[in-house]
Design a protein around this motif. Structure first.
Motif, PDB file in Angstrom:
ATOM      1  N   LYS A 181      -4.249  -2.323   1.394  1.00  5.56           N
ATOM      2  CA  LYS A 181      -3.637  -2.981   0.232  1.00  5.56           C
ATOM      3  C   LYS A 181      -2.295  -3.590   0.605  1.00  5.56           C
ATOM      4  CE  LYS A 181      -5.812  -0.272  -3.408  1.00  5.56           C
ATOM      5  NZ  LYS A 181      -5.608   0.714  -4.473  1.00  5.56           N
ATOM      6  N   THR A 182      -1.529  -2.897   1.445  1.00  5.20           N
ATOM      7  CA  THR A 182      -0.242  -3.424   1.903  1.00  5.20           C
ATOM      8  C   THR A 182      -0.447  -4.702   2.721  1.00  5.20           C
ATOM      9  OG1 THR A 182       0.680  -1.206   1.952  1.00  5.20           O
ATOM     10  CG2 THR A 182       1.843  -2.882   3.212  1.00  5.20           C
ATOM     11  N   ASP A 183      -1.438  -4.687   3.599  1.00  2.39           N
ATOM     12  CA  ASP A 183      -1.734  -5.885   4.403  1.00  2.39           C
ATOM     13  C   ASP A 183      -2.167  -7.055   3.528  1.00  2.39           C
ATOM     14  OD1 ASP A 183      -1.082  -4.702   6.780  1.00  2.39           O
ATOM     15  OD2 ASP A 183      -3.150  -4.280   7.373  1.00  2.39           O
ATOM     16  N   THR A 203       3.802   1.296   4.791  1.00  4.56           N
ATOM     17  CA  THR A 203       4.013   0.187   3.860  1.00  4.56           C
ATOM     18  C   THR A 203       5.355  -0.495   4.091  1.00  4.56           C
ATOM     19  OG1 THR A 203       4.905   1.714   2.200  1.00  4.56           O
ATOM     20  CG2 THR A 203       2.551   1.181   2.065  1.00  4.56           C
ATOM     21  N   ARG A 204       6.196   0.097   4.935  1.00 12.03           N
ATOM     22  CA  ARG A 204       7.523  -0.478   5.149  1.00 12.03           C
ATOM     23  C   ARG A 204       7.768  -0.924   6.587  1.00 12.03           C
ATOM     24  NH1 ARG A 204       7.031   2.320   1.056  1.00 12.03           N
ATOM     25  NH2 ARG A 204       8.309   2.258  -0.778  1.00 12.03           N
TER      26      ARG A 204
END
Length: 140
Positions: A130-132, A63-64
């Motif tokens: 979800k991050t994308d 996510t980072r």
């Protein structure tokens, strides 16, 4: 917190499936089949739980900084740890189980390990998707 709850839910599922399988096979093969099935179930559960910390780290890194090498480094370390543990647990099952029950014990271990592995990968994929999606909405 969600990872801890998922891990606990996985433990319950592993325990119940091991108990049900041990009961069914001990009824069919005799009481002496119970120990190898329990041993294989415990080994599979340990294998599944060994991968959980790596999955959490991968979700954090993913996510980072997904473009950097850290994601793939941790993925590789997680696979190597699981393979080493798989070899050690297989040796242990072969040492402590009667020869006629080594295969059922190993199959029980692999069934629970693969179920845990697939559920971890599904969870990780959900986090990364979800991050994308969030990153795509920010760009738009």
């Amino acid at each position: 917190m969600k990872a801890v709850l998922a891990g606990l839910a996985g433990l319950v599922i592993c325990a119940v499936s091991t108990m049900v399988t041990a009961q069914i096979l001990s009824n069919a093969w005799g009481e002496e089949a119970r120990f190898p099935i329990y041993a294989g179930g415990i080994a599979g559960t340990v294998l599944g739980l060994a991968g959980l910390p790596f999955c959490v780290v991968l979700a954090y890194i993913g996510t980072r900084d997904r473009e950097g090498p850290a994601f793939w480094k941790w993925w590789g370390i997680g696979i190597l740890v699981r393979l080493a543990l798989l070899a050690a647990l297989s040796k242990g099952l072969n040492a402590y189980c009667a020869p006629q029950y080594r295969t059922p014990a190993s199959m029980m271990m692999m069934a629970l390990y693969l179920a845990g592995l697939f559920s971890e990968m599904g969870w990780l994929a959900t986090v990364l998707v979800k991050t994308d999606q969030a990153a795509t909405k920010k760009k738009a």
